[in-house]
Design a protein around this motif. Structure first.
Motif, PDB file in Angstrom:
ATOM      1  N   HIS A   1      -4.688   1.243  -1.384  1.00 41.68           N
ATOM      2  CA  HIS A   1      -4.279   0.047  -1.637  1.00 41.68           C
ATOM      3  C   HIS A   1      -4.134  -0.416  -3.125  1.00 41.68           C
ATOM      4  O   HIS A   1      -4.911   0.236  -4.005  1.00 41.68           O
ATOM      5  N   GLY A   2      -3.326  -1.482  -3.590  1.00 41.63           N
ATOM      6  CA  GLY A   2      -3.464  -2.010  -4.784  1.00 41.63           C
ATOM      7  C   GLY A   2      -2.482  -1.200  -5.737  1.00 41.63           C
ATOM      8  O   GLY A   2      -2.616  -1.536  -7.096  1.00 41.63           O
ATOM      9  N   LEU A   3      -2.164  -0.113  -5.425  1.00 41.63           N
ATOM     10  CA  LEU A   3      -1.280   0.643  -6.204  1.00 41.63           C
ATOM     11  C   LEU A   3       0.033   0.960  -5.708  1.00 41.63           C
ATOM     12  O   LEU A   3       0.238   0.919  -4.654  1.00 41.63           O
TER      13      LEU A   3
ATOM     14  N   ALA B   1       1.107  -1.292   0.014  1.00 40.96           N
ATOM     15  CA  ALA B   1       0.032  -0.016  -0.038  1.00 40.96           C
ATOM     16  C   ALA B   1       0.814   1.326  -0.208  1.00 40.96           C
ATOM     17  O   ALA B   1       1.983   1.103   0.215  1.00 40.96           O
ATOM     18  N   VAL B   2       0.229   2.329  -0.474  1.00 38.58           N
ATOM     19  CA  VAL B   2       1.123   3.698  -0.377  1.00 38.58           C
ATOM     20  C   VAL B   2       0.316   4.766   0.598  1.00 38.58           C
ATOM     21  O   VAL B   2      -0.664   4.950   0.579  1.00 38.58           O
ATOM     22  N   LEU B   3       1.068   5.388   1.329  1.00 40.06           N
ATOM     23  CA  LEU B   3       0.787   6.454   2.256  1.00 40.06           C
ATOM     24  C   LEU B   3       1.167   7.567   1.486  1.00 40.06           C
ATOM     25  O   LEU B   3       2.083   7.859   1.132  1.00 40.06           O
ATOM     26  N   VAL B   4      -0.088   8.456   1.389  1.00 39.35           N
ATOM     27  CA  VAL B   4       0.148   9.740   0.843  1.00 39.35           C
ATOM     28  C   VAL B   4      -0.314  10.860   1.586  1.00 39.35           C
ATOM     29  O   VAL B   4      -1.227  10.723   2.567  1.00 39.35           O
ATOM     30  N   ARG B   5       0.533  12.078   1.659  1.00 41.71           N
ATOM     31  CA  ARG B   5       0.050  13.138   2.436  1.00 41.71           C
ATOM     32  C   ARG B   5      -0.133  14.265   1.570  1.00 41.71           C
ATOM     33  O   ARG B   5       0.822  14.396   0.380  1.00 41.71           O
TER      34      ARG B   5
END
Ligand SMILES: Nc1ncnc2c1ncn2[C@@H]1O[C@H](COP(=O)(O)OP(=O)(O)OP(=O)(O)O)[C@@H](O)[C@H]1O
Ligand SMILES: [Mg+2]
Lengths: 264, 299
Positions: B256-258, B225-229
């Motif tokens: 999720h999923g990218l 998953a990727v955490l984005v701010r």
């Protein structure tokens, strides 16, 4: 063999074991001593004195009524395995559950024997001691008294095993204790007050125990009440067989049910 | 450890309690030499499965074997399998030593083994105290000691970390890791996932009595998953339409999923400002929630 050793270790490690032996001495020596000191002729209602055969038999018969104590101990010991959840551990170490129960019965048979021997031994001491001090010559020959006491002692073994069987059957501690004490101590005497039902007395556990010592006190009381035909106890050997049959039935039922039940 | 390693095999196992299907057509294997986590939410059927594995509960159908044999047919079960179900299964009037001596006799082990285990589990000081005064940690260690009497090749623990403090959990982790490294088969059930995170190698996940996933947990973890701010979180969510997005807190999203480049590309195309972009490995907890949520169960 391993199982038997384990069950003995389990039993001997508890404080209940010492309590059991103490109870045997208290009920045997204490109760018998007290009854003999007071003398059956001073009971209410009065009974024949110690110098008569009936008088001696009645004291031994009362001793038989304490059978609910070893029965309760047997039930307590077996149900504590479920209460403290060690039953699952035991069946993990010994998945052949029939063998586990057999080992328990053997171990408790041994414990019952110790209880019976102490009970009968201290009772004999108390009875002969009091008779000697008060200068009474007992209404039965010494050999007969010892024989009767031995029967009472053996009855304790059987009752302890009945307790084990009931405990293994019910698994719940409160339920098993209620059944054992409730029935033997209260239930059966109450049943005996119901006309019709009280004719069954000779074949109930209490009646069978009374038969061992030919203790006809309760049977006579019932006969008087029923009026028509007298209620007769079984012969001593019949009483012994019947008691053993009760213990075997309880053990067998417990074994069969335990084999299949889920331990959750 | 005595003898060859043993594999656990559960095959088409089912258990009904009246109207309740506690376990349904469950199949999985547990390999030696690794720690396998048996995961599932409350009531998923973990305990029931483990009790069937050890012959305490009879299956309605299917089989559960250890080294190819059902538990009840093992020659010396306590040498093959050590199992712990209840964190406190001893007579309160027995001392720790009494308790172990009962089961040592039952399994045919010498009293020396009792002393050894009391020391191994740091109970030597409390060996002759009655168990009713034992703390949760001491109880836990005494039940473990009981299970280990026969030096078993398989260890089954039902919710072993329940009630332990962080120190106790850390100790348990190290202990189980050592046992697995010795080549033993270790299966531990839990619904407290973060405690399992650094411990388990493989996982078996069940839900409502059915298998959801099984395998090495690194494989099951799937795409990261990727955490984005982002100050434009709302617009980013619109841009990510069709993907699973969680709002961690205002201005912070978990996608999720990218992977990170894909999220960055999308953001650029929609002219959304991004202040931070961190790739995140799926935690066991998320994996578990993913796998046991209703969405995952009905693909
Ligand atoms: N003895 C029983 N009688 C009836 N139903 C039962 C029994 N034991 C378990 N169940 C039911 O079977 C299902 C599975 O229970 P189980 O205890 O195996 O779940 P679990 O995964 O161990 O849950 P938890 O994480 O809460 O310990 C539950 O719905 C439970 O209510
Ligand atoms: Mg459970």
């Amino acid at each position: 063999m391993n199982l038997l050793r384990a069950e003995f270790r389990r039993l001997l490690a508890t404080r209940m074991w010492r309590g059991l032996l103490l109870a045997a001495a208290l009920l045997g020596g204490g109760l018998m001593g007290a009854m003999a000191l007071v003398g059956p002729q001073n009971f209410s209602p009065p009974m024949p004195g110690l110098d008569t055969g009936t008088g001696v038999r009645s004291l031994l018969g009362f001793l038989g009524y304490t059978a609910f104590v070893p029965a309760a101990v047997g039930a307590l010991a077996v149900t504590s395995e479920y209460r403290h959840r060690t039953a699952a551990v035991t069946f993990l170490f010994a998945p052949r559950r029939g063998q586990v129960l057999a080992a328990k019965l053997a171990a408790f048979g041994g414990a019952g024997l110790a209880y019976g021997v102490i009970l009968a031994g201290t009772a004999a001491g108390a009875l002969f001691g009091v008779a000697a001090i008060r200068g009474i010559s007992l209404g039965l020959p010494t050999g007969t008294v010892l024989g009767l006491l031995a029967r009472v002692g053996l009855a304790m073994v059987v009752f302890l095993l009945i307790g084990v069987g009931v405990g293994a059957l019910l698994r719940n501690q409160v339920a098993a204790l209620s059944v054992v004490i409730g029935y033997l101590y209260l239930g059966e005497p109450l049943l005996m007050m119901i006309p019709g039902v009280n004719r069954l007395y000779p074949v109930l556990p209490g009646g069978a125990t009374a038969a061992l010592t030919d203790f006809t006190y309760l049977a006579d009381a019932i006969s008087q009440e029923v009026g028509s035909t007298a209620v007769h106890l079984l012969p001593p050997a019949g009483g012994a067989l019947l008691l053993t049959a009760y213990a075997l039935t309880a053990a067998l039922l417990a074994t069969i049910l335990t084999l299949r039940r889920d331990i959750t | 450890m005595n003898g060859r390693p043993l594999t656990i095999e559960v095959s088409r196992l089912s258990k009904r309690y009246g109207p309740v299907a506690a376990v349904r057509d469950l199949s999985f294997t547990v390999e030696p030499g690794v720690v396998t986590g048996f995961l599932g939410p409350n009531g998923a059927g973990k305990t029931t499965t483990m009790r069937m594995l050890t012959g305490l509960v009879s299956p309605t159908s299917g089989t559960a074997t250890i080294g190819g044999r059902p538990y009840r047919r093992l020659r010396q079960p306590s040498r093959a399998v050590g199992a712990v179900f209840d964190a406190s299964a001893f007579h309160p009037g027995h001392t720790a030593r009494d308790h172990l001596r009962v089961y040592a006799a039952m399994g045919g082990y010498p009293d020396g083994r009792v002393t050894e285990l009391l020391e191994l589990l740091d109970l030597a000081g409390a060996a002759d105290r009655r168990t009713h005064g034992f703390s949760t940690g001491m109880r836990q260690r005494l039940t473990l000691a009981t299970a280990l009497l026969g030096d078993p090749r398989v260890l089954l623990l039902d919710e072993p970390s329940n009630g332990l403090d962080p120190e106790g959990v850390r100790w348990l982790r190290g202990f189980l890791r050592r046992l697995a490294d010795e080549g033993r088969t270790v299966l531990i059930s839990s619904h407290v996932l973060h405690e399992m995170q650094q411990l388990v190698d493989d996982v078996v996940v069940i839900r409502r009595g059915e298998l959801v996933a099984a395998g090495p947990w690194s494989q099951l973890a799937g795409p990261p998953a990727v955490l984005v701010r982002s100050p434009d979180a709302d617009r980013l969510i619109t841009a990510l339409h069709g993907h699973r997005v969680e709002t961690v807190e205002p201005g912070r999203l978990r996608v999720h999923g990218l992977d990170a480049p894909a999220v960055a590309g999308l953001a650029a195309r929609h002219q959304v400002r991004v202040h931070e972009l961190v790739a995140e490995n799926t935690s066991l907890e998320e994996l578990f929630l993913d796998l046991t949520s209703d969405k995952a169960a009905t693909p």
